[in-house]
Design a protein around this motif. Structure first.
Motif, PDB file in Angstrom:
ATOM      1  N   PRO A 106      43.743  41.150  37.350  1.00 18.78           N
ATOM      2  CA  PRO A 106      44.411  41.985  38.354  1.00 18.78           C
ATOM      3  C   PRO A 106      43.691  43.291  38.645  1.00 18.78           C
ATOM      4  O   PRO A 106      44.061  44.004  39.561  1.00 18.78           O
ATOM      5  CB  PRO A 106      45.775  42.242  37.716  1.00 18.78           C
ATOM      6  N   VAL A 107      42.672  43.638  37.864  1.00 17.35           N
ATOM      7  CA  VAL A 107      41.958  44.888  38.121  1.00 17.35           C
ATOM      8  C   VAL A 107      40.992  44.774  39.280  1.00 17.35           C
ATOM      9  O   VAL A 107      40.501  45.782  39.773  1.00 17.35           O
ATOM     10  CB  VAL A 107      41.191  45.351  36.862  1.00 17.35           C
ATOM     11  N   TYR A 108      40.681  43.548  39.707  1.00 23.08           N
ATOM     12  CA  TYR A 108      39.745  43.405  40.806  1.00 23.08           C
ATOM     13  C   TYR A 108      40.361  43.903  42.095  1.00 23.08           C
ATOM     14  O   TYR A 108      41.563  43.777  42.309  1.00 23.08           O
ATOM     15  CB  TYR A 108      39.285  41.946  40.964  1.00 23.08           C
ATOM     16  N   ASN A 109      39.540  44.417  42.955  1.00 22.79           N
ATOM     17  CA  ASN A 109      40.069  45.060  44.138  1.00 22.79           C
ATOM     18  C   ASN A 109      40.523  44.092  45.215  1.00 22.79           C
ATOM     19  O   ASN A 109      40.801  44.486  46.328  1.00 22.79           O
ATOM     20  CB  ASN A 109      39.035  46.037  44.723  1.00 22.79           C
ATOM     21  N   THR A 110      40.582  42.783  44.903  1.00 23.64           N
ATOM     22  CA  THR A 110      41.175  41.852  45.858  1.00 23.64           C
ATOM     23  C   THR A 110      42.672  42.020  45.914  1.00 23.64           C
ATOM     24  O   THR A 110      43.332  41.525  46.811  1.00 23.64           O
ATOM     25  CB  THR A 110      40.849  40.405  45.456  1.00 23.64           C
ATOM     26  N   GLY A 111      43.232  42.679  44.944  1.00 25.02           N
ATOM     27  CA  GLY A 111      44.643  43.045  45.003  1.00 25.02           C
ATOM     28  C   GLY A 111      45.567  42.030  44.384  1.00 25.02           C
ATOM     29  O   GLY A 111      46.497  42.387  43.676  1.00 25.02           O
ATOM     30  N   ASN A 112      45.396  40.728  44.592  1.00 25.87           N
ATOM     31  CA  ASN A 112      46.318  39.708  44.096  1.00 25.87           C
ATOM     32  C   ASN A 112      45.607  38.709  43.208  1.00 25.87           C
ATOM     33  O   ASN A 112      44.585  38.147  43.602  1.00 25.87           O
ATOM     34  CB  ASN A 112      46.959  38.934  45.262  1.00 25.87           C
ATOM     35  N   PRO A 113      46.148  38.430  41.991  1.00 29.38           N
ATOM     36  CA  PRO A 113      45.581  37.348  41.210  1.00 29.38           C
ATOM     37  C   PRO A 113      45.785  36.027  41.951  1.00 29.38           C
ATOM     38  O   PRO A 113      46.793  35.822  42.624  1.00 29.38           O
ATOM     39  CB  PRO A 113      46.383  37.381  39.902  1.00 29.38           C
ATOM     40  N   VAL A 114      44.839  35.163  41.828  1.00 33.41           N
ATOM     41  CA  VAL A 114      44.893  33.884  42.528  1.00 33.41           C
ATOM     42  C   VAL A 114      45.130  32.773  41.507  1.00 33.41           C
ATOM     43  O   VAL A 114      44.418  32.680  40.515  1.00 33.41           O
ATOM     44  CB  VAL A 114      43.586  33.640  43.300  1.00 33.41           C
ATOM     45  N   SER A 115      46.115  31.973  41.755  1.00 33.90           N
ATOM     46  CA  SER A 115      46.439  30.901  40.812  1.00 33.90           C
ATOM     47  C   SER A 115      45.748  29.599  41.161  1.00 33.90           C
ATOM     48  O   SER A 115      45.559  28.738  40.313  1.00 33.90           O
ATOM     49  CB  SER A 115      47.957  30.681  40.777  1.00 33.90           C
ATOM     50  N   THR A 116      45.432  29.439  42.413  1.00 35.17           N
ATOM     51  CA  THR A 116      44.710  28.238  42.819  1.00 35.17           C
ATOM     52  C   THR A 116      43.501  28.643  43.637  1.00 35.17           C
ATOM     53  O   THR A 116      43.444  29.722  44.221  1.00 35.17           O
ATOM     54  CB  THR A 116      45.610  27.325  43.678  1.00 35.17           C
ATOM     55  N   GLY A 117      42.551  27.774  43.698  1.00 30.75           N
ATOM     56  CA  GLY A 117      41.321  28.110  44.413  1.00 30.75           C
ATOM     57  C   GLY A 117      40.353  28.814  43.486  1.00 30.75           C
ATOM     58  O   GLY A 117      40.753  29.515  42.560  1.00 30.75           O
ATOM     59  N   GLN A 118      39.098  28.635  43.727  1.00 33.62           N
ATOM     60  CA  GLN A 118      38.094  29.158  42.807  1.00 33.62           C
ATOM     61  C   GLN A 118      37.173  30.204  43.437  1.00 33.62           C
ATOM     62  O   GLN A 118      36.457  30.878  42.731  1.00 33.62           O
ATOM     63  CB  GLN A 118      37.251  27.997  42.265  1.00 33.62           C
ATOM     64  N   VAL A 119      37.217  30.330  44.738  1.00 35.06           N
ATOM     65  CA  VAL A 119      36.268  31.228  45.385  1.00 35.06           C
ATOM     66  C   VAL A 119      36.985  32.074  46.428  1.00 35.06           C
ATOM     67  O   VAL A 119      37.851  31.561  47.149  1.00 35.06           O
ATOM     68  CB  VAL A 119      35.119  30.457  46.059  1.00 35.06           C
ATOM     69  N   GLY A 120      36.631  33.382  46.448  1.00 33.52           N
ATOM     70  CA  GLY A 120      37.126  34.257  47.504  1.00 33.52           C
ATOM     71  C   GLY A 120      35.981  35.050  48.080  1.00 33.52           C
ATOM     72  O   GLY A 120      35.305  35.765  47.340  1.00 33.52           O
ATOM     73  N   ASN A 121      35.738  34.941  49.378  1.00 35.21           N
ATOM     74  CA  ASN A 121      34.660  35.663  50.049  1.00 35.21           C
ATOM     75  C   ASN A 121      35.248  36.631  51.057  1.00 35.21           C
ATOM     76  O   ASN A 121      36.117  36.240  51.864  1.00 35.21           O
ATOM     77  CB  ASN A 121      33.714  34.695  50.767  1.00 35.21           C
ATOM     78  N   TYR A 122      34.752  37.891  51.028  1.00 40.06           N
ATOM     79  CA  TYR A 122      35.261  38.909  51.941  1.00 40.06           C
ATOM     80  C   TYR A 122      34.090  39.661  52.582  1.00 40.06           C
ATOM     81  O   TYR A 122      33.073  39.928  51.929  1.00 40.06           O
ATOM     82  CB  TYR A 122      36.143  39.926  51.210  1.00 40.06           C
ATOM     83  N   SER A 123      34.271  39.991  53.862  1.00 42.61           N
ATOM     84  CA  SER A 123      33.397  40.971  54.506  1.00 42.61           C
ATOM     85  C   SER A 123      34.006  42.345  54.252  1.00 42.61           C
ATOM     86  O   SER A 123      35.231  42.511  54.321  1.00 42.61           O
ATOM     87  CB  SER A 123      33.289  40.719  56.012  1.00 42.61           C
ATOM     88  N   VAL A 124      33.133  43.306  53.978  1.00 40.95           N
ATOM     89  CA  VAL A 124      33.616  44.628  53.593  1.00 40.95           C
ATOM     90  C   VAL A 124      32.968  45.675  54.488  1.00 40.95           C
ATOM     91  O   VAL A 124      31.765  45.665  54.743  1.00 40.95           O
ATOM     92  CB  VAL A 124      33.287  44.936  52.114  1.00 40.95           C
ATOM     93  N   LEU A 125      33.793  46.620  54.970  1.00 35.28           N
ATOM     94  CA  LEU A 125      33.319  47.793  55.711  1.00 35.28           C
ATOM     95  C   LEU A 125      33.875  49.026  55.013  1.00 35.28           C
ATOM     96  O   LEU A 125      35.093  49.137  54.827  1.00 35.28           O
ATOM     97  CB  LEU A 125      33.801  47.738  57.162  1.00 35.28           C
ATOM     98  N   GLY A 126      32.979  49.941  54.595  1.00 37.85           N
ATOM     99  CA  GLY A 126      33.428  51.066  53.788  1.00 37.85           C
ATOM    100  C   GLY A 126      32.909  52.410  54.267  1.00 37.85           C
ATOM    101  O   GLY A 126      31.891  52.502  54.955  1.00 37.85           O
TER     102      GLY A 126
END
Length: 463
Positions: A106-126
Motif C-alpha cells: 500500500p505504500v506505492y503511489n498507485t494508491g490502491n492495492p491490487v488483488s488481481t492482475g499482475q501489471v500496472g502501467n501509467y503515464s506520469v506528468l509531474g
C-alpha cells in the motif's frame, strides 16, 4: 647585382621596425594575450556549463521489494526539464508496477492495492517547485548568474590585456630606440677621446706636449669606455625586452640586429598631442572602462552570494504534483489519479544561515570598497597624467636647449684648444657635458612617450 643582393638581405622580414609593427605583433603572438583569449573562451564555456544545470535529462529508477507476499517491482522513467523559476522542474514519463503474487504494497503511489492482475502501467506528468526557500534564487541559478558575471569579467580582462601589452610593447620599442641613441652618443664620445689621444701622443713624441697631458687624456678615455660599456649593456637588455613583444609568425621572439632599420622619434613631439583627448569628461570615461566595470561586476556577484546565503534562513516548502493515467486495460486499477506531495524543512539552529550571510555581507563591503578606491584612483591618475604630459613636453624642450648650448660650448672650447688658448681639461669637460646633455635629451623623449602611452591606454575603453 652584388649591391642589390646586399640590400635584399639587409631588409628585415617585417620591414622597418616601428611602434605600430611591434604593437601588432604583440597583440597577435604575445603569450599573455593568447592566455587572456583562452581565459575568455573558458569563461564562455563556463557559462554553457552552468546553463547545463537546466538541461533536459532522462531520469530512471528501479525499486524492488522482496519481503513477504509483496514481491513486487516498480520502475519509473522520465524526461525531466529543470526550469529557471522557483527552483522548479517538470517531467513526463511512465511508471510500471508488477507483482507475481498479485499483491502490492500500500505504500506505492498507485494508491490502491491490487488483488488481481499482475501489471500496472501509467503515464506520469509531474511538476516540482519551491514555495519559500530557493523560490527567488537557488544554487543552480546563482551559479549561472555568477558564471555570466565571470564571463563578462574575463572578456574585460582581455581588453585590458590588449591595452597593457600594446602599451608595454611600444614602450619597449622606444626604450630600444633610446638605448641605441645613448650608445651612439658614448661611442662618439669615446671616438673623440681616442682620436685626441693619438694626436697628443704624436705631439708628446715630438716633445711638443708633456707626457702628463697624455696620461690625463688616457684617464678620460678609460672613463668613456666604462660609460660606453654601460650603454651597450642597456642596449642588450633593451633588445631582449623588445623581442618579448616583437615576434615572428611562429610566435618566437625576434631579437633586433644592430643594423635594423627603425622609426625614429617624431621631430616635433608636440604633434602627438594634437589629436589626444585631454578634455573628455572623466565620469563618462569611468562608465566605459573595463577595469572599473569589473569592480562593479564583483559587487553584483556578492549580491548574488548574499541573496543565496539568505535562503539558508528560510523554511523549505517544496511541493510535488504528479498526474497518473493508466495506459493498459486493467479494470482492477484506477484509470487516473492525482498525487500531491509536500516536503517541509524548517531550520531550528541558525548558525549556517547567519554565518553565510555575515560572510557574504563582509565580501560585499570589500568589493564596494575596492570599487570606490578604483574609481578614485582612476580619476586622479587621469588628472595627473594630463598635467604630466605638458610637463614632460616642457622637459624635452629644456633638454634640447641644454644639448644645443652644450654643443656650442664644445665647438668654442675645441677651437680654443687647437689654437693654443684652451686646455685639455675644459675640452674633455665640455665634450662629456655635451654627451650627457644629448643622452638626457633622448631620456626626456622616452619619458614623454612613457607618459603619453600610459595616458592613451588609461583613457581608452578598448571597445
Amino acid at each position: 647585382m652584388k649591391y642589390f643582393f646586399i640590400l635584399m638581405i639587409s631588409v628585415p622580414a617585417f620591414g622597418a621596425i616601428s611602434p605600430t609593427v611591434v604593437k601588432d605583433s604583440a597583440l597577435k603572438y604575445h603569450p599573455t594575450v593568447i592566455a587572456a583569449l583562452e581565459k575568455m573562451r573558458a569563461g564562455e564555456e563556463a557559462v554553457r556549463g552552468a546553463r547545463g544545470a537546466f538541461d533536459t535529462r532522462i531520469v530512471s529508477d528501479y525499486r524492488r521489494q522482496t519481503k513477504h507476499d509483496w514481491n513486487s517491482t516498480v520502475s519509473r522513467t522520465f524526461l525531466e526539464k529543470p526550469l529557471r523559476v522557483a527552483n522548479s522542474k517538470i517531467y513526463a514519463g511512465s511508471e510500471q508496477i508488477s507483482n507475481a503474487n498479485g499483491k502490492f504494497s500500500p505504500v506505492y503511489n498507485t494508491g490502491n492495492p491490487v488483488s488481481t492482475g499482475q501489471v500496472g502501467n501509467y503515464s506520469v506528468l509531474g511538476l516540482k517547485l519551491s514555495l519559500w526557500k530557493n523560490f527567488l534564487l537557488d544554487p543552480d541559478r546563482a551559479r549561472f548568474k555568477n558564471a555570466k558575471y565571470e564571463a563578462k569579467r574575463v572578456e574585460a580582462e582581455k581588453r585590458l590585456t590588449d591595452l597593457d601589452i600594446g602599451r608595454l610593447g611600444q614602450l619597449a620599442y622606444w626604450e630600444w630606440v633610446t638605448a641605441n641613441k645613448v650608445k651612439n652618443v658614448y661611442e662618439e664620445l669615446l671616438k673623440n677621446g681616442e682620436t685626441r689621444n693619438e694626436y697628443l701622443m704624436d705631439r708628446s713624441a715630438k716633445g711638443d706636449t708633456a707626457k702628463i697631458v697624455v696620461t690625463e687624456n688616457e684617464q678620460y678615455v678609460a672613463n668613456r669606455k666604462g660609460s660606453l660599456q654601460a650603454a651597450k649593456e642597456r642596449l642588450l637588455r633593451a633588445e631582449y625586452a623588445l623581442s618579448l613583444f616583437y615576434r615572428d609568425e611562429n610566435a618566437l621572439p625576434i631579437i633586433p640586429s644592430s643594423t635594423e632599420a627603425y622609426e625614429d622619434y617624431p621631430i616635433k613631439l608636440s604633434a602627438l598631442m594634437e589629436n589626444l583627448d585631454l578634455n573628455s569628461n572623466i565620469d563618462e570615461l569611468m562608465n566605459k572602462r573595463p577595469d572599473l566595470k569589473n569592480l562593479a561586476l564583483n559587487v553584483e556577484k556578492t549580491d548574488v552570494d548574499l541573496e543565496l546565503a539568505k535562503q539558508d534562513l528560510k523554511p523549505q516548502i517544496d511541493v510535488t504534483t504528479e498526474y497518473y493515467q493508466r495506459t493498459q486495460a486493467n479494470i482492477t486499477m484506477p484509470r487516473d489519479y492525482l498525487m500531491v506531495l509536500a516536503q517541509i524543512n524548517v531550520p531550528i539552529e541558525r548558525n549556517l544561515g547567519n554565518g553565510n550571510i555575515a560572510a557574504a555581507r563582509a565580501r560585499k563591503m570589500v568589493a564596494q570598497s575596492e570599487m570606490t578606491l578604483g574609481q578614485q584612483s582612476y580619476k586622479f591618475e587621469v588628472m595627473a597624467l594630463r598635467q604630466s604630459l605638458h610637463l614632460r613636453l616642457e622637459q624635452v624642450a629644456q633638454s634640447e636647449i641644454e644639448f644645443t648650448k652644450a654643443k656650442e660650448l664644445v665647438v668654442s672650447e675645441t677651437y680654443k684648444f687647437k689654437s693654443g688658448g684652451g686646455n685639455l681639461y675644459l675640452v674633455n669637460l665640455r665634450e662629456e657635458a655635451q654627451a650627457n646633455a644629448e643622452a638626457s635629451f633622448h631620456e626626456s623623449r622616452l619619458a614623454f612617450m612613457d607618459t603619453l602611452l600610459s595616458y592613451q591606454a588609461l583613457v581608452s575603453t578598448a571597445e
